[in-house]
Write a protein that holds these residues in place. Structure first.
Motif, short mmCIF file in Angstrom:
data_model
loop_
_atom_site.label_atom_id
_atom_site.label_comp_id
_atom_site.label_asym_id
_atom_site.label_seq_id
_atom_site.Cartn_x
_atom_site.Cartn_y
_atom_site.Cartn_z
N LEU A 1 0.85 -1.19 0.00
CA LEU A 1 0.00 0.00 0.00
C LEU A 1 0.89 1.24 0.00
CD1 LEU A 1 -2.58 -1.08 2.74
CD2 LEU A 1 -2.81 -1.31 0.27
N LEU A 2 0.66 2.13 -0.96
CA LEU A 2 1.46 3.36 -1.03
C LEU A 2 0.65 4.57 -0.60
CD1 LEU A 2 3.18 2.66 -4.48
CD2 LEU A 2 4.09 2.23 -2.18
N THR B 1 3.22 5.66 17.89
CA THR B 1 4.14 4.58 17.55
C THR B 1 3.61 3.26 18.10
OG1 THR B 1 5.96 6.14 17.66
CG2 THR B 1 6.55 3.80 17.74
N VAL B 2 3.63 2.25 17.25
CA VAL B 2 3.19 0.91 17.70
C VAL B 2 4.38 0.28 18.40
CG1 VAL B 2 2.15 -1.27 17.00
CG2 VAL B 2 1.67 0.81 15.70
N GLU B 3 4.40 0.40 19.72
CA GLU B 3 5.58 -0.03 20.49
C GLU B 3 5.51 -1.51 20.86
OE1 GLU B 3 5.32 2.67 23.77
OE2 GLU B 3 6.33 4.30 22.70
N ASP B 4 4.30 -2.05 20.88
CA ASP B 4 4.15 -3.41 21.41
C ASP B 4 3.79 -4.41 20.31
OD1 ASP B 4 1.57 -2.60 20.83
OD2 ASP B 4 0.92 -2.49 22.91
N TYR C 1 -1.65 -2.34 9.46
CA TYR C 1 -0.91 -2.04 8.23
C TYR C 1 -0.34 -0.62 8.19
CZ TYR C 1 -3.93 -6.00 7.48
OH TYR C 1 -4.60 -7.19 7.65
N TRP C 2 0.86 -0.57 7.67
CA TRP C 2 1.57 0.69 7.48
C TRP C 2 1.17 1.28 6.13
CZ3 TRP C 2 4.29 4.80 8.61
CH2 TRP C 2 5.14 5.37 7.65
N ILE C 3 0.61 2.47 6.16
CA ILE C 3 0.19 3.13 4.92
C ILE C 3 0.82 4.53 4.93
CG2 ILE C 3 -1.77 3.82 3.49
CD1 ILE C 3 -3.45 1.88 5.38
N PRO C 4 1.86 4.75 4.10
CA PRO C 4 2.66 5.97 4.23
C PRO C 4 1.87 7.26 4.00
CG PRO C 4 3.48 4.57 2.41
CD PRO C 4 2.43 3.79 3.12
N ASP C 5 1.15 7.34 2.88
CA ASP C 5 0.40 8.57 2.59
C ASP C 5 -1.09 8.25 2.65
OD1 ASP C 5 2.37 10.86 1.41
OD2 ASP C 5 3.14 8.84 1.01
N ARG D 1 3.09 -8.19 3.61
CA ARG D 1 3.93 -7.14 3.00
C ARG D 1 3.59 -5.75 3.54
NH1 ARG D 1 3.70 -9.80 -3.09
NH2 ARG D 1 5.16 -11.45 -2.53
N ASN D 2 2.48 -5.66 4.23
CA ASN D 2 2.05 -4.34 4.70
C ASN D 2 2.03 -4.19 6.22
OD1 ASN D 2 1.19 -2.70 2.25
ND2 ASN D 2 0.19 -4.68 1.87
N PHE D 3 2.38 -5.25 6.94
CA PHE D 3 2.35 -5.18 8.41
C PHE D 3 3.22 -4.04 8.93
CE2 PHE D 3 1.33 -9.96 9.14
CZ PHE D 3 -0.02 -9.68 9.17
N TYR D 4 2.78 -3.44 10.03
CA TYR D 4 3.63 -2.47 10.72
C TYR D 4 4.96 -3.13 11.04
CZ TYR D 4 0.10 1.13 11.50
OH TYR D 4 -0.82 2.13 11.32
N GLY D 5 6.04 -2.36 10.89
CA GLY D 5 7.35 -2.87 11.25
C GLY D 5 7.62 -2.67 12.73
N VAL D 6 8.75 -3.17 13.17
CA VAL D 6 9.11 -3.02 14.57
C VAL D 6 10.06 -1.84 14.76
CG1 VAL D 6 10.25 -4.15 16.53
CG2 VAL D 6 8.69 -5.45 15.07
N GLU D 7 11.01 -1.69 13.84
CA GLU D 7 11.97 -0.58 13.93
C GLU D 7 11.52 0.61 13.08
OE1 GLU D 7 14.69 -0.51 15.85
OE2 GLU D 7 14.17 -2.47 16.66
N ALA D 8 11.02 0.29 11.89
CA ALA D 8 10.59 1.36 10.97
C ALA D 8 9.15 1.08 10.56
CB ALA D 8 11.49 1.36 9.74
N ASN D 9 8.57 2.04 9.86
CA ASN D 9 7.18 1.87 9.40
C ASN D 9 6.27 1.44 10.55
OD1 ASN D 9 8.34 2.39 6.97
ND2 ASN D 9 8.06 0.33 6.13
#
Ligand code: MTE
Ligand code: LUZ
Ligand code: MOS
Length: 762
Positions: free
Chosen positions: A286-287, A390-393, A319-323, A374-382
């Motif tokens: 997802l962009l 921030t999704v810390e957990d 999911y991480w969606i940048p814009d 491919r779209n899951f929130y990352g742990v360090e980035a995204n």
């Protein structure tokens, strides 16, 4: 048997034997009256006049009230003010209460209510979200959550998809309908017994209506026979009308709605119309996303602004969606005002993004789980949500991975495909869903709680807190926390009815936060008392306070010990208080409603589910054959209670997404106002293979009560796996890549139409 044990619900025996007392079981004072409501038959109509003469002549009728009788202010609005308890001048939905009758018998009250003659002037009505959008008819301003530049990113994206999908409302269908008993006391005092999740709001509502200071109104609730959000704000209307009649008659009044009136007059889950424009790369990343979530608020705001805010904050799911831009609209229609319902907008927001990802996966001919991963929130980035938290957990991959392994997802998929290859009419579908749900009220102020603990001189403990019991097991959980603090058996702790006279200024028991908030408040109270007991013990045996320990109903000081009760007795004889209040406010949270940014949630809970369904492609009928659930409860306070919450929430979510259809006629009158036409899941709808597991070794990384996590609402969204599995089954009849168009609820009619569209080439 303290915290983390599967202690049975404190009312388990009472529930199954029928001895647990609900409001309708309470013996009434001999002079009590029974009440009935007069509801508007029109979706929108001016009230020219109300003629009560015939009603008042019915033998046994004692009092009648309309908006004009209200001595105080006709307002029970929980978020925005100006929301009447009784329609004033105009009725804004079919089912709007316009008058109420109190009589010696229920029969007389209902007979009289039917004789109230209203002179109506019908007005044009807005009956759908589309009409409201066209008329720009809203109950609150739009809310926009945005990050980056979605327009530009959409323009640059290699691939772009757009679409529209809808999810329906849902009636709460609590087994105990809305009910209140109001008992007038001395000097205009009013005691109200209400089936409410929010005693303080009932107290405020009654005080406003009667023109009383809050201190003259006391509200008590021992338990509800289910609430599910339906008694968070709207119980206030019922209690308010009962109190108004009690004030007018000068006698106690019971108002219990018949099921049909309950369904006509009180609000439901918000239906949503969802429109999206999504930009992606060829791998399904997802962009950019431009998403519109338009909820049907009904006639007034009620809790809608907060529901829409939670929908926005869950339209990312995992999911991480940048814009991104998500626009939340609260459409004003001439329907009953919709309200809190388990998930509080979260289910609708997640429904939207899961529908989008399903469309994306089919378009790209990729497995849905591949696109998701491919779209899951990352742990360090995204790892930052569109609202800036921030999704810390993040344990999304752990949870989805554990589920997939435990059920052998590839083998399961192969079995479903093999079945479909040899079955021309009945088709199976399989889908999973990951869920991330934010815990805390999204209005930070509401995240506070109080408790009151008394230790008696025999060592028994009386516990009271601001939370209400609706079957979810809050009372036993908080009792376990207190038992743990004193290291006594939970049977020594007696939880009493929730009362505004014991713990003041409370929040609703809602947002799944009951045990988080009240557990911490009760713990604080218990710790205060324990501290005093430690000092007495230390002094008595001449040891430092640090050497006093509590264990298994006893208190130890070096070689000496006393039972918990003996120490309580000793405290009393030395004139040391054995009573304390406790208070808790959730740390770290903040929210800027104007920009839709902040850290609205203390933490997230996670879950994952897989479901298998079978559909009949000739009739559209469906069965859920198997469901596998994995839910994160942190260090569960009570695994047995939590399991019940997970199973119940899942089946309730299934109902929302499959069978529970609300139907209004073209004049805005609800046709589905009883169990014969409104189909909640029954015992035979529970999947024959149904396994629930709690995520092991997953303490909350935030300092919640005993490192537990909230559980009440999040598992409802696991049922999205069922809806996605139905879409999967539908897709199996068409060419790969065909779009599946299926709204919720996926009734047989909709499933059949979706099958025919896919067969016709998508
Ligand atoms: N469980 C039962 N048995 N009955 C209910 O009415 N309501 C749900 C959930 N579980 C409900 C239930 C809703 S909408 C919420 S917000 C939570 O319980 C509230 O209780 P908690 O905060 O103690 O979990
Ligand atoms: N926010 C929320 C709320 O997240 N859940 C709720 O139940 C609620 N109720 C009232 C106001 N905000
Ligand atoms: Mo639950 S919808 O927060 O009462």
């Amino acid at each position: 048997r303290g915290a983390h044990a599967s202690v049975r619900h404190d009312s388990a025996a009472g529930h199954v034997s029928g001895r647990a007392v609900y409001l309708d079981d309470m013996p009434l004072p001999t002079n009590a009256l029974h009440a009935a409501l007069v509801l508007s038959p029109h979706a929108h109509a001016r009230i020219r006049a109300i003629d009560l003469a015939a009603a008042l002549e019915v033998p046994g009728v004692v009092a009648a009230v309309t908006a004009g009788d209200i001595p105080g202010v006709n307002d029970i609005g929980p978020i925005l003010k100006g929301e009447p308890a009784l329609a004033e001048g105009v009725a804004e939905y079919a089912g709007h209460p316009v008058a109420a009758i109190a009589a010696e018998t229920l029969e007389a009250a209902r007979e009289a209510a039917a004789l109230v003659a209203v002179d109506w002037e019908e007005l044009p009505a807005v009956l759908s979200v589309e009409e409201a959008l066209a008329a720009e008819s809203f109950v609150a301003p739009p809310q926009v959550m945005a990050r980056g530049n979605p327009e530009a990113a959409l323009g640059l994206a290699p691939l772009r998809l757009s679409g529209e999908v809808r999810c329906g409302g849902q009636d709460h269908f609590y087994l105990e309908g809305q009910i209140a008993i109001a008992v007038p006391g001395e000097d205009r005092d009013m005691q109200v017994y209400s089936s409410t999740q929010h005693p303080t709001e009932v107290q405020h509502g009654v005080a406003h209506l009667l023109g009383l200071p809050f201190a003259q109104v006391t509200v008590e609730v021992r338990r509800m026979g289910g609430a599910f959000g339906g008694k968070e704000s709207q119980a206030t209307i019922i209690a308010g009308i009962a109190a108004l009649l009690a004030w007018k008659a000068g006698r106690p009044v019971k108002l219990r709605l018949p099921r049909d009136d309950d369904m006509l007059a009180t609000g439901k889950r918000h239906p949503f119309l969802i429109r999206y424009d999504v930009g992606l790369d060829a791998d399904g990343r997802l962009l950019a996303l431009d998403l519109v979530l338009a909820g049907d608020a009904g006639n007034i705001a009620d809790l809608t602004p907060a529901v829409v805010a939670r929908a926005l904050c869950h339209s990312d799911n995992c999911y991480w969606i940048p814009d991104i831009r998500v626009t939340g609209l609260a459409c004003k229609t001439n329907k009953v005002s919709n309200t809190a319902f388990r998930g509080f907008g979260g289910p609708q927001g997640m429904f939207a993004i899961e529908a989008i990802l399903d469309d994306v996966a089919r378009h790209l001919k990729l497995p849905l789980d591949t696109v998701r991963a491919r779209n899951f929130y990352g742990v360090e980035a995204n790892n930052v949500t569109p609202y800036g938290m921030t999704v810390e957990d993040n344990i999304i991959e752990r949870v989805t991975g554990e589920l997939a392994r435990s059920v052998d997802l590839p083998g399961w998929r192969a079995a479903v495909d093999a079945f479909n290859a040899s079955s021309p009419v009945v088709k199976k579908g399989l889908a999973t869903v990951p869920v991330k749900f934010g815990i805390s009220f999204n209005l930070p102020t509401l995240n506070q709680a109080g408790a009151l603990v008394h230790v008696y001189t025999d060592g028994s403990v009386h516990l009271n807190h601001g939370g209400t019991e609706m079957g979810q097991g809050l009372f036993v959980k908080v009792a376990q926390v207190v038992a743990e603090a004193f290291k006594i058996d939970v049977d020594r702790v007696r939880v009493s009815a929730t009362s505004t006279a014991k713990v003041p200024n409370t929040s609703a028991t809602a947002a799944s936060s009951g045990s988080d908030l009240n557990g911490m408040a009760a713990l604080a109270a218990a710790e205060t008392i324990r501290g005093r007991m430690v000092e007495v013990m230390a002094e008595r045996f001449g040891v430092p306070a640090g050497e006093v320990t509590f264990d298994d109903g006893r208190v130890f000081a070096r070689n000496e010990s006393l039972s918990f009760g003996e120490l309580a007795q000793l405290c009393w004889s030395r004139r040391v208080s054995l009573s304390s209040t406790g208070f808790y406010r959730t740390p770290k949270i903040h929210w800027d409603a104007a920009t839709c940014t902040g850290r609205p949630f203390f933490y997230f809970t996670y879950g994952a589910a897989a479901a298998e369904v079978a559909i009949d492609t000739l009739t559209g009928e469906l069965r859920v054959l198997r469901a596998e659930l994995l839910q994160d409860c942190g260090n569960s306070l009570n695994p047995a209670i939590d399991r019940g919450q997970i199973e119940g929430a899942f089946v309730q979510g299934m109902g929302w997404l499959t069978s529970e259809e609300l139907w209004w006629d073209d004049r805005g009158r609800l046709g589905t106002h009883g169990p014969s036409t409104y189909k909640i899941p029954g015992s035979r709808d529970v999947p024959p293979v149904f396994n629930t597991r709690l995520l092991a070794d997953a303490p909350n990384r935030e300092a919640t009560v005993m490192r537990s996590k909230a559980v009440g609402e999040p598992p409802l969204m696991l049922a999205l796996s069922v809806w996605l599995a139905i879409r999967d089954a539908v897709a199996s009849v068409g060419p790969p890549g065909a779009k599946v168009e299926l709204d919720a609820p996926a009734t047989p009619t909709r499933v059949l139409a979706a099958v025919e569209r896919v067969r016709g080439g998508g």
